[in-house]
Design a protein around this motif. Sequence first.
Motif, mmCIF file in Angstrom:
data_model
loop_
_atom_site.group_PDB
_atom_site.id
_atom_site.type_symbol
_atom_site.label_atom_id
_atom_site.label_comp_id
_atom_site.label_asym_id
_atom_site.label_seq_id
_atom_site.Cartn_x
_atom_site.Cartn_y
_atom_site.Cartn_z
ATOM 1 N N ILE A 27 0.838 -1.202 0.000
ATOM 2 C CA ILE A 27 0.000 0.000 0.000
ATOM 3 C C ILE A 27 0.877 1.257 0.000
ATOM 4 C CG2 ILE A 27 -1.689 1.331 1.365
ATOM 5 C CD1 ILE A 27 -2.817 -1.482 2.278
ATOM 6 N N LEU A 28 1.967 1.224 0.793
ATOM 7 C CA LEU A 28 2.923 2.348 0.822
ATOM 8 C C LEU A 28 3.501 2.597 -0.564
ATOM 9 C CD1 LEU A 28 5.066 1.856 4.054
ATOM 10 C CD2 LEU A 28 3.725 3.883 3.406
ATOM 11 N N LYS A 29 3.905 1.509 -1.230
ATOM 12 C CA LYS A 29 4.516 1.612 -2.562
ATOM 13 C C LYS A 29 3.517 2.221 -3.551
ATOM 14 C CE LYS A 29 6.057 -1.893 -5.145
ATOM 15 N NZ LYS A 29 6.463 -3.318 -5.289
ATOM 16 N N THR A 30 2.280 1.749 -3.488
ATOM 17 C CA THR A 30 1.256 2.242 -4.416
ATOM 18 C C THR A 30 0.918 3.709 -4.147
ATOM 19 O OG1 THR A 30 0.324 0.003 -4.445
ATOM 20 C CG2 THR A 30 -1.062 1.758 -5.340
ATOM 21 N N ALA A 31 0.855 4.073 -2.857
ATOM 22 C CA ALA A 31 0.481 5.449 -2.511
ATOM 23 C C ALA A 31 1.618 6.430 -2.778
ATOM 24 C CB ALA A 31 0.070 5.523 -1.039
ATOM 25 N N GLY A 32 2.867 5.955 -2.700
ATOM 26 C CA GLY A 32 4.005 6.854 -2.848
ATOM 27 C C GLY A 32 4.122 7.870 -1.723
ATOM 28 N N VAL A 33 3.754 7.480 -0.521
ATOM 29 C CA VAL A 33 3.925 8.364 0.646
ATOM 30 C C VAL A 33 4.887 7.694 1.635
ATOM 31 C CG1 VAL A 33 1.569 9.280 0.418
ATOM 32 C CG2 VAL A 33 2.003 7.378 1.992
ATOM 33 N N THR A 34 5.334 8.456 2.614
ATOM 34 C CA THR A 34 6.248 7.895 3.614
ATOM 35 C C THR A 34 5.467 7.068 4.630
ATOM 36 O OG1 THR A 34 5.998 9.760 5.136
ATOM 37 C CG2 THR A 34 7.735 9.937 3.447
ATOM 38 N N LYS A 35 6.200 6.176 5.300
ATOM 39 C CA LYS A 35 5.630 5.383 6.363
ATOM 40 C C LYS A 35 5.026 6.289 7.435
ATOM 41 C CE LYS A 35 7.260 0.883 7.877
ATOM 42 N NZ LYS A 35 8.466 0.092 8.162
ATOM 43 N N GLY A 36 5.745 7.361 7.751
ATOM 44 C CA GLY A 36 5.277 8.306 8.770
ATOM 45 C C GLY A 36 3.929 8.906 8.402
ATOM 46 N N ALA A 37 3.782 9.272 7.122
ATOM 47 C CA ALA A 37 2.516 9.876 6.653
ATOM 48 C C ALA A 37 1.384 8.871 6.790
ATOM 49 C CB ALA A 37 2.654 10.325 5.205
ATOM 50 N N LEU A 38 1.671 7.622 6.385
ATOM 51 C CA LEU A 38 0.606 6.609 6.475
ATOM 52 C C LEU A 38 0.185 6.387 7.926
ATOM 53 C CD1 LEU A 38 0.182 3.407 4.408
ATOM 54 C CD2 LEU A 38 -0.123 3.293 6.872
ATOM 55 N N TYR A 39 1.179 6.207 8.807
ATOM 56 C CA TYR A 39 0.833 5.907 10.203
ATOM 57 C C TYR A 39 0.275 7.116 10.945
ATOM 58 C CZ TYR A 39 2.437 1.114 9.943
ATOM 59 O OH TYR A 39 2.549 -0.218 9.615
ATOM 60 N N PHE A 40 0.468 8.329 10.393
ATOM 61 C CA PHE A 40 -0.187 9.498 10.966
ATOM 62 C C PHE A 40 -1.711 9.371 10.794
ATOM 63 C CE2 PHE A 40 -2.079 13.726 10.312
ATOM 64 C CZ PHE A 40 -1.793 14.307 11.548
ATOM 65 N N HIS A 41 -2.138 8.811 9.647
ATOM 66 C CA HIS A 41 -3.574 8.716 9.354
ATOM 67 C C HIS A 41 -4.192 7.386 9.766
ATOM 68 C CE1 HIS A 41 -3.929 12.495 7.144
ATOM 69 N NE2 HIS A 41 -2.760 12.230 6.588
ATOM 70 N N PHE A 42 -3.411 6.300 9.630
ATOM 71 C CA PHE A 42 -3.981 4.961 9.870
ATOM 72 C C PHE A 42 -3.012 4.118 10.686
ATOM 73 C CE2 PHE A 42 -5.612 6.556 5.828
ATOM 74 C CZ PHE A 42 -6.978 6.476 6.054
ATOM 75 N N GLN A 43 -3.526 3.389 11.681
ATOM 76 C CA GLN A 43 -2.635 2.670 12.581
ATOM 77 C C GLN A 43 -2.349 1.245 12.135
ATOM 78 O OE1 GLN A 43 -4.307 3.146 16.534
ATOM 79 N NE2 GLN A 43 -3.396 5.197 16.602
ATOM 80 N N SER A 44 -3.163 0.702 11.247
ATOM 81 C CA SER A 44 -3.002 -0.715 10.877
ATOM 82 C C SER A 44 -3.753 -0.998 9.575
ATOM 83 C CB SER A 44 -3.586 -1.601 11.976
ATOM 84 O OG SER A 44 -4.971 -1.318 12.098
#
Lengths: 212, 212
Positions: free
Chosen positions: B35-52
């Motif tokens: 999902i990170l690869k597809t979104a092209g965002v950082t891990k930090g950005a993803l975990y800021f919005h979603f925990q799992s």
Amino acid sequence: MAKQDRAIRTRRTILEAAASVFEKQGYQAATITEILKTAGVTKGALYFHFQSKEDLAAGVLSEQEPGQGVPPQPTKLQELVDVGMLLAYRLRTDPLVRASVRLTLDHQAHGLDRRGPFLRWSEANQRFLDAAARQGELLPHVNPRATADLYVGAFAGLQMMSQTLSDYEDLAERLSVLQHHLMPSIAMPAVLASLDLAPDRADRIAETAAAS
Amino acid sequence: MAKQDRAIRTRRTILEAAASVFEKQGYQAATITEILKTAGVTKGALYFHFQSKEDLAAGVLSEQEPGQGVPPQPTKLQELVDVGMLLAYRLRTDPLVRASVRLTLDHQAHGLDRRGPFLRWSEANQRFLDAAARQGELLPHVNPRATADLYVGAFAGLQMMSQTLSDYEDLAERLSVLQHHLMPSIAMPAVLASLDLAPDRADRIAETAAAS
């Protein structure tokens, strides 16, 4: 046991194993190795009956073939109701039928033609509705093709909702609600008044079908 | 762009990526890495919005929340029709809504509570039907709860059949058939005559909703 009986039983054992593995892991992730292990048969026995995973899936899918063993009724519309009720009963009690319906609705099952069951059920329903029209059971505006399709789609969703919310316990009840809403739009009044749409029709029709 | 707008856009990008990965691989096989690869965002950005992954799935599931932006109509039954038609339009045009509905129906999604959308849709439909009853739009025998459930189940199956047979092209047509069969069983005659149940209602109502 005659040779042929043994072959039929082995085929059934393999299909049940395939159904259970498809259920647990989904079609895509399932492997022949896992199915062999679950079935407890030899590779030779499996490949005698089925050539591939696709072939096994086709075997499972064919377990929901429409119109198996519904006893004749005074009206074709009652038979249409009974086909649904009997399927509701079999979904609750037969793991193979259950797996077959879920496989039809598994959108991860790439490479598997899942249109077949939709189309075959629709054709089967249309045969009942065409016969009902010939016997004067239908209101004049009914389009058997459209109504047949509607029954298939509505049934597919109701069984899924029932499975999610109650593991099929309330499916006959949901089907009864569907019939009470649809039949007034398609049946002539005298036919409508004669229909048995009660939820316990499912168990009763299954008993009659088993006894015949 | 304000900080808040950026956050909303990033959240949307991540949800769309999750939706696309869930669609392609199924929920069970999907990974945060993919999902990170597809979104092209950082891990930090993803975990800021979603925990799992569960949290991402809940975000995707919430994209089909009922009753978003249906314009008021003279009758509550027309609004009930329009909610379905608008969802049909969004299923055809919005990948996130599409993924959300498929996730609800993915029986391989173990550990995900898929009952939520069924129950929320049913409650939403019941609110429309209760309001319709108060305005005298319903025939006296109608049980809003049972009818609300029926709409949810039938819709779920029709969208699945439509997706399998035509990639949603014929969904508005199938919904129109459903309404033509159900409404005569629930609407008072004067209300029935006023309803717009045509398939192209889907596009028209989507345009009105977008303009408002």
